[in-house]
Design a protein around this motif. Sequence first.
Motif, PDB file in Angstrom:
ATOM      1  N   PHE A 146       0.868  -1.180   0.000  1.00 30.28           N
ATOM      2  CA  PHE A 146       0.000   0.000   0.000  1.00 30.28           C
ATOM      3  C   PHE A 146       0.899   1.222   0.000  1.00 30.28           C
ATOM      4  CE2 PHE A 146      -2.185   3.517   2.029  1.00 30.28           C
ATOM      5  CZ  PHE A 146      -3.404   3.522   1.361  1.00 30.28           C
ATOM      6  N   GLY A 147       0.509   2.252  -0.732  1.00 28.82           N
ATOM      7  CA  GLY A 147       1.368   3.420  -0.813  1.00 28.82           C
ATOM      8  C   GLY A 147       0.640   4.738  -0.683  1.00 28.82           C
ATOM      9  N   ILE A 148       1.384   5.740  -0.250  1.00 27.37           N
ATOM     10  CA  ILE A 148       0.891   7.119  -0.164  1.00 27.37           C
ATOM     11  C   ILE A 148       1.794   7.991  -1.024  1.00 27.37           C
ATOM     12  CG2 ILE A 148       0.525   9.115   1.339  1.00 27.37           C
ATOM     13  CD1 ILE A 148      -0.035   7.186   3.617  1.00 27.37           C
ATOM     14  N   GLY A 149       1.181   8.817  -1.846  1.00 24.70           N
ATOM     15  CA  GLY A 149       1.917   9.792  -2.643  1.00 24.70           C
ATOM     16  C   GLY A 149       1.570  11.191  -2.179  1.00 24.70           C
ATOM     17  N   VAL A 150       2.578  12.025  -2.056  1.00 32.36           N
ATOM     18  CA  VAL A 150       2.393  13.403  -1.582  1.00 32.36           C
ATOM     19  C   VAL A 150       2.895  14.367  -2.651  1.00 32.36           C
ATOM     20  CG1 VAL A 150       2.894  15.068   0.240  1.00 32.36           C
ATOM     21  CG2 VAL A 150       2.782  12.627   0.787  1.00 32.36           C
ATOM     22  N   ASP A 151       2.121  15.405  -2.910  1.00 31.94           N
ATOM     23  CA  ASP A 151       2.582  16.453  -3.817  1.00 31.94           C
ATOM     24  C   ASP A 151       2.129  17.808  -3.296  1.00 31.94           C
ATOM     25  OD1 ASP A 151       3.731  16.245  -6.915  1.00 31.94           O
ATOM     26  OD2 ASP A 151       2.813  18.167  -6.413  1.00 31.94           O
ATOM     27  N   LEU A 152       2.971  18.799  -3.506  1.00 30.80           N
ATOM     28  CA  LEU A 152       2.656  20.151  -3.062  1.00 30.80           C
ATOM     29  C   LEU A 152       1.499  20.751  -3.843  1.00 30.80           C
ATOM     30  CD1 LEU A 152       3.668  22.471  -1.189  1.00 30.80           C
ATOM     31  CD2 LEU A 152       5.119  23.212  -3.087  1.00 30.80           C
ATOM     32  N   ALA A 164      -4.153   6.208 -10.551  1.00 30.74           N
ATOM     33  CA  ALA A 164      -4.312   4.972  -9.789  1.00 30.74           C
ATOM     34  C   ALA A 164      -5.556   4.218 -10.258  1.00 30.74           C
ATOM     35  CB  ALA A 164      -4.392   5.278  -8.299  1.00 30.74           C
ATOM     36  N   ALA A 165      -6.662   4.944 -10.407  1.00 31.66           N
ATOM     37  CA  ALA A 165      -7.892   4.317 -10.882  1.00 31.66           C
ATOM     38  C   ALA A 165      -7.731   3.815 -12.313  1.00 31.66           C
ATOM     39  CB  ALA A 165      -9.045   5.310 -10.788  1.00 31.66           C
ATOM     40  N   ARG A 166      -7.085   4.582 -13.138  1.00 27.64           N
ATOM     41  CA  ARG A 166      -6.875   4.243 -14.554  1.00 27.64           C
ATOM     42  C   ARG A 166      -6.131   2.920 -14.707  1.00 27.64           C
ATOM     43  NH1 ARG A 166      -5.633   8.684 -18.738  1.00 27.64           N
ATOM     44  NH2 ARG A 166      -4.711   7.658 -20.536  1.00 27.64           N
ATOM     45  N   ASN A 167      -5.251   2.635 -13.740  1.00 29.29           N
ATOM     46  CA  ASN A 167      -4.421   1.441 -13.821  1.00 29.29           C
ATOM     47  C   ASN A 167      -4.817   0.355 -12.820  1.00 29.29           C
ATOM     48  OD1 ASN A 167      -2.000   1.971 -15.807  1.00 29.29           O
ATOM     49  ND2 ASN A 167      -2.391   3.908 -14.742  1.00 29.29           N
ATOM     50  N   GLY A 168      -6.033   0.469 -12.255  1.00 28.17           N
ATOM     51  CA  GLY A 168      -6.562  -0.569 -11.384  1.00 28.17           C
ATOM     52  C   GLY A 168      -5.866  -0.680 -10.044  1.00 28.17           C
ATOM     53  N   LEU A 169      -5.316   0.440  -9.548  1.00 27.32           N
ATOM     54  CA  LEU A 169      -4.542   0.419  -8.306  1.00 27.32           C
ATOM     55  C   LEU A 169      -5.124   1.329  -7.232  1.00 27.32           C
ATOM     56  CD1 LEU A 169      -1.045   0.544 -10.027  1.00 27.32           C
ATOM     57  CD2 LEU A 169      -2.006  -1.425  -8.802  1.00 27.32           C
ATOM     58  N   ALA A 170      -6.324   1.835  -7.442  1.00 30.06           N
ATOM     59  CA  ALA A 170      -6.885   2.833  -6.525  1.00 30.06           C
ATOM     60  C   ALA A 170      -7.075   2.310  -5.114  1.00 30.06           C
ATOM     61  CB  ALA A 170      -8.219   3.350  -7.079  1.00 30.06           C
ATOM     62  N   GLU A 171      -7.344   1.017  -4.964  1.00 30.73           N
ATOM     63  CA  GLU A 171      -7.597   0.480  -3.620  1.00 30.73           C
ATOM     64  C   GLU A 171      -6.328   0.373  -2.782  1.00 30.73           C
ATOM     65  OE1 GLU A 171      -9.685  -3.176  -3.863  1.00 30.73           O
ATOM     66  OE2 GLU A 171     -11.526  -2.270  -4.666  1.00 30.73           O
ATOM     67  N   ARG A 172      -5.168   0.475  -3.423  1.00 28.87           N
ATOM     68  CA  ARG A 172      -3.921   0.334  -2.684  1.00 28.87           C
ATOM     69  C   ARG A 172      -3.072   1.610  -2.715  1.00 28.87           C
ATOM     70  NH1 ARG A 172      -0.268  -3.311  -4.334  1.00 28.87           N
ATOM     71  NH2 ARG A 172      -1.088  -3.764  -6.413  1.00 28.87           N
ATOM     72  N   ALA A 173      -3.688   2.717  -3.075  1.00 27.83           N
ATOM     73  CA  ALA A 173      -2.936   3.980  -3.145  1.00 27.83           C
ATOM     74  C   ALA A 173      -3.790   5.121  -2.613  1.00 27.83           C
ATOM     75  CB  ALA A 173      -2.527   4.267  -4.590  1.00 27.83           C
ATOM     76  N   ALA A 174      -3.132   6.053  -1.951  1.00 29.09           N
ATOM     77  CA  ALA A 174      -3.786   7.282  -1.497  1.00 29.09           C
ATOM     78  C   ALA A 174      -2.860   8.438  -1.835  1.00 29.09           C
ATOM     79  CB  ALA A 174      -4.043   7.234   0.005  1.00 29.09           C
ATOM     80  N   PHE A 175      -3.450   9.560  -2.229  1.00 31.04           N
ATOM     81  CA  PHE A 175      -2.661  10.724  -2.611  1.00 31.04           C
ATOM     82  C   PHE A 175      -3.150  11.946  -1.849  1.00 31.04           C
ATOM     83  CE2 PHE A 175      -2.377   7.737  -6.081  1.00 31.04           C
ATOM     84  CZ  PHE A 175      -1.015   7.717  -6.328  1.00 31.04           C
ATOM     85  N   VAL A 176      -2.200  12.700  -1.320  1.00 35.72           N
ATOM     86  CA  VAL A 176      -2.535  13.859  -0.503  1.00 35.72           C
ATOM     87  C   VAL A 176      -1.722  15.065  -0.962  1.00 35.72           C
ATOM     88  CG1 VAL A 176      -3.140  12.465   1.510  1.00 35.72           C
ATOM     89  CG2 VAL A 176      -0.797  13.271   1.244  1.00 35.72           C
ATOM     90  N   THR A 177      -2.270  16.235  -0.679  1.00 30.80           N
ATOM     91  CA  THR A 177      -1.572  17.482  -0.960  1.00 30.80           C
ATOM     92  C   THR A 177      -0.828  17.924   0.287  1.00 30.80           C
ATOM     93  OG1 THR A 177      -3.325  18.107  -2.507  1.00 30.80           O
ATOM     94  CG2 THR A 177      -1.851  19.853  -1.763  1.00 30.80           C
ATOM     95  N   GLY A 178       0.432  18.229   0.155  1.00 26.54           N
ATOM     96  CA  GLY A 178       1.200  18.680   1.306  1.00 26.54           C
ATOM     97  C   GLY A 178       2.644  18.949   0.933  1.00 26.54           C
ATOM     98  N   SER A 179       3.367  19.502   1.882  1.00 26.46           N
ATOM     99  CA  SER A 179       4.785  19.784   1.703  1.00 26.46           C
ATOM    100  C   SER A 179       5.583  18.624   2.284  1.00 26.46           C
ATOM    101  CB  SER A 179       5.154  21.100   2.399  1.00 26.46           C
ATOM    102  OG  SER A 179       6.541  21.350   2.291  1.00 26.46           O
ATOM    103  N   TRP A 180       6.136  17.816   1.389  1.00 26.58           N
ATOM    104  CA  TRP A 180       6.922  16.654   1.789  1.00 26.58           C
ATOM    105  C   TRP A 180       6.137  15.780   2.778  1.00 26.58           C
ATOM    106  CZ3 TRP A 180      10.369  15.988  -1.734  1.00 26.58           C
ATOM    107  CH2 TRP A 180      10.954  17.105  -2.362  1.00 26.58           C
ATOM    108  N   ASP A 181       6.658  15.529   3.967  1.00 23.77           N
ATOM    109  CA  ASP A 181       5.958  14.617   4.887  1.00 23.77           C
ATOM    110  C   ASP A 181       5.205  15.357   5.984  1.00 23.77           C
ATOM    111  OD1 ASP A 181       8.195  15.542   6.240  1.00 23.77           O
ATOM    112  OD2 ASP A 181       8.499  13.668   7.328  1.00 23.77           O
ATOM    113  N   ASP A 182       4.934  16.649   5.796  1.00 31.19           N
ATOM    114  CA  ASP A 182       4.302  17.439   6.863  1.00 31.19           C
ATOM    115  C   ASP A 182       2.969  16.859   7.317  1.00 31.19           C
ATOM    116  OD1 ASP A 182       6.391  19.189   6.890  1.00 31.19           O
ATOM    117  OD2 ASP A 182       5.347  20.842   5.873  1.00 31.19           O
ATOM    118  N   ALA A 183       2.200  16.295   6.386  1.00 32.50           N
ATOM    119  CA  ALA A 183       0.849  15.834   6.724  1.00 32.50           C
ATOM    120  C   ALA A 183       0.812  14.368   7.134  1.00 32.50           C
ATOM    121  CB  ALA A 183      -0.071  16.051   5.522  1.00 32.50           C
ATOM    122  N   LEU A 184       1.980  13.760   7.341  1.00 35.15           N
ATOM    123  CA  LEU A 184       2.024  12.318   7.560  1.00 35.15           C
ATOM    124  C   LEU A 184       2.475  11.953   8.964  1.00 35.15           C
ATOM    125  CD1 LEU A 184       3.793  11.253   4.239  1.00 35.15           C
ATOM    126  CD2 LEU A 184       1.336  11.332   4.698  1.00 35.15           C
TER     127      LEU A 184
END
Length: 286
Positions: A146-152, A164-184
């Motif tokens: 399972f993975g998390i992707g972060v982008d500013l 993620a949805a386009r490639n059938g991976l949405a259930e194992r990925a989450a994406f958040v807006t933030g500065s590096w690992d600030d929100a994690l």
Amino acid sequence: MECADPAGTVGAFLCRAGQHLRAAAIPQPRMEARMLLAHALNTDEAALLREPRQPVAPEAARDFAAMLERRLQGTPMAYLLGSAGFWTLDLETSPDTLIPRADTETLVEAALELPLDREAPLRILDLGTGTGALLLALLSELPRAFGIGVDLVEGAARLAGRNAARNGLAERAAFVTGSWDDALSGQFDLIVSNPPYIETDAIDGLMPEVSRHEPRTALDGGADGLVAYRLLAERLRDRLAPGGHAVLEIGSDQEVSVSGLFRGHGYEVLGCRRDLGGNPRALVLR
């Protein structure tokens, strides 16, 4: 040179577009003309080659002319077509993100060479995820991860979610807006990142397709290109699980400087995998 096919047909459009692209010194002009016209006609390049005398409808002709003009002005093909290939994936692209490149696949190769249990529920973090390319490629190879992707940039995080949805991976990925690992919180078995690493003064000297069209925030690594690496060297230790690894993209002349920076923060540099051009590209740390 005159075009052999009748005006208004596929062959005539391809011929004249190829001439314009060649005059603008764009590599592989005929191939790019086929890609653009196939996109405008919602077909594939093989169909164009099979039926060069097929007429082009007015609406498709207008769409093709608009895309061709933007290409002649330097807009990257991936933005015109709205997608790009990476690893085994087809990814949506937009000016919110860098265009995925084959050199960056070197990070996926380096990560998959690590002593990972591919059947384990690994936790992966992708910092500066962009299109989600790195994270999604790894998830496609690690079936229980399972993975998390972060982008500013919020638009980039949303786009990565669509990929993620386009490639059938949405259930194992989450994406958040933030500065590096600030929100994690929490720790990860594997951290990957393609941070901005171009020296500020060098950006305008890049190919115009890059310097004028791709997001500057994803390119600009500060005066010496190392600003993001200094931050990552301070933060990754708290995010790596015991026995965890990090794989970072670096510029072709940065192996010594980035390796030294991380060693100075107590990391072990396990190696640096080279890309297809023979340049240092994927720095592996623990």
